[in-house]
Design an enzyme around this catalytic site. Structure first.
Site, PDB file in Angstrom:
ATOM      1  N   GLY A   9       7.858  -0.086   0.291  1.00 31.00           N
ATOM      2  CA  GLY A   9       6.429  -0.534   0.254  1.00 31.00           C
ATOM      3  C   GLY A   9       5.397   1.070   0.610  1.00 31.00           C
ATOM      4  N   CYS A  10       4.121   0.603   0.920  1.00 36.22           N
ATOM      5  CA  CYS A  10       3.207   1.802   1.288  1.00 36.22           C
ATOM      6  C   CYS A  10       3.828   2.294   2.754  1.00 36.22           C
ATOM      7  CB  CYS A  10       2.105   1.152   1.690  1.00 36.22           C
ATOM      8  SG  CYS A  10       0.863   2.500   2.331  1.00 36.22           S
ATOM      9  N   PHE A  11       4.278   3.399   2.837  1.00 34.63           N
ATOM     10  CA  PHE A  11       4.823   4.095   3.780  1.00 34.63           C
ATOM     11  C   PHE A  11       3.837   4.238   5.350  1.00 34.63           C
ATOM     12  CE2 PHE A  11       4.096   8.208   1.223  1.00 34.63           C
ATOM     13  CZ  PHE A  11       2.653   8.184   1.384  1.00 34.63           C
ATOM     14  N   TRP A  12       2.616   4.026   5.196  1.00 32.86           N
ATOM     15  CA  TRP A  12       2.078   4.034   6.428  1.00 32.86           C
ATOM     16  C   TRP A  12       2.420   3.017   7.573  1.00 32.86           C
ATOM     17  CZ3 TRP A  12      -3.263   3.426   3.643  1.00 32.86           C
ATOM     18  CH2 TRP A  12      -3.486   4.743   2.752  1.00 32.86           C
ATOM     19  N   PRO A  14       4.999   1.033   8.045  1.00 32.80           N
ATOM     20  CA  PRO A  14       6.720   1.242   8.469  1.00 32.80           C
ATOM     21  C   PRO A  14       6.938   2.655   9.082  1.00 32.80           C
ATOM     22  CG  PRO A  14       6.552   0.462   6.168  1.00 32.80           C
ATOM     23  CD  PRO A  14       5.150   0.969   6.264  1.00 32.80           C
TER      24      PRO A  14
END
Length: 147
Positions: A9-12, A14
């Site tokens: 998903g959106c990497f921010w 994680p």
């Protein structure tokens, strides 16, 4: 030092979670698995490049194993939703493990199989050989820490 590259998903979010794991030395967000070696966020968002948003981890395998990293990967995202996580939709948000060696491939496939049994066969996470990784733009790195 070993490297893991994971799409979830959106990497921010994680990136922050992985950076707090003991044994993870460095994190970097980027794009992987697409058709070209370099790409921009704007291009990835078109869903035409085949890249996934990923978190790249440099970790010390004496402190944390690749398998433990993958178990954590499955704990912090939903591996049963195809091309989406939470409010984000598109192929760039897919669940994918990008392996760098035959050993990583074997571990990834074993962990996917175990999680799939636990979740009644609904896991859509893929494992693929690392291909065309490039770092995301600087403003994406440690994004949530900068806010």
């Amino acid at each position: 030092m070993e490297i893991a590259v994971l799409g979830l998903g959106c990497f921010w979010g994680p990136e922050i979670k992985f950076s707090k794991l003991e044994g993870v030395i460095k994190t970097e967000v980027g794009y992987c698995g697409g058709d070209s070696k370099t790409v921009t966020y704007k291009e990835v968002c078109t869903c035409n490049t085949n890249h996934a948003e990923v978190v790249k981890l440099d970790f010390d395998p004496k402190i944390i194993s690749y398998e433990k990293i993958l178990n954590f990967f499955f704990e912090i995202h939903d591996p049963t939703t195809l091309n989406s996580q939470g409010p984000d939709f598109g192929t760039q948000y897919r669940s994918e493990i990008f392996y760098l060696s035959d050993r990583q491939k074997e571990i990834a496939e074993s962990v996917i199989k175990k999680v799939n049994l636990k979740l009644s066969g609904n896991v859509v996470t893929k494992s693929s050989l690392l291909k065309n990784y490039c770092p995301a733009e600087e403003y994406h790195q440690r994004y949530l820490e900068k806010r």
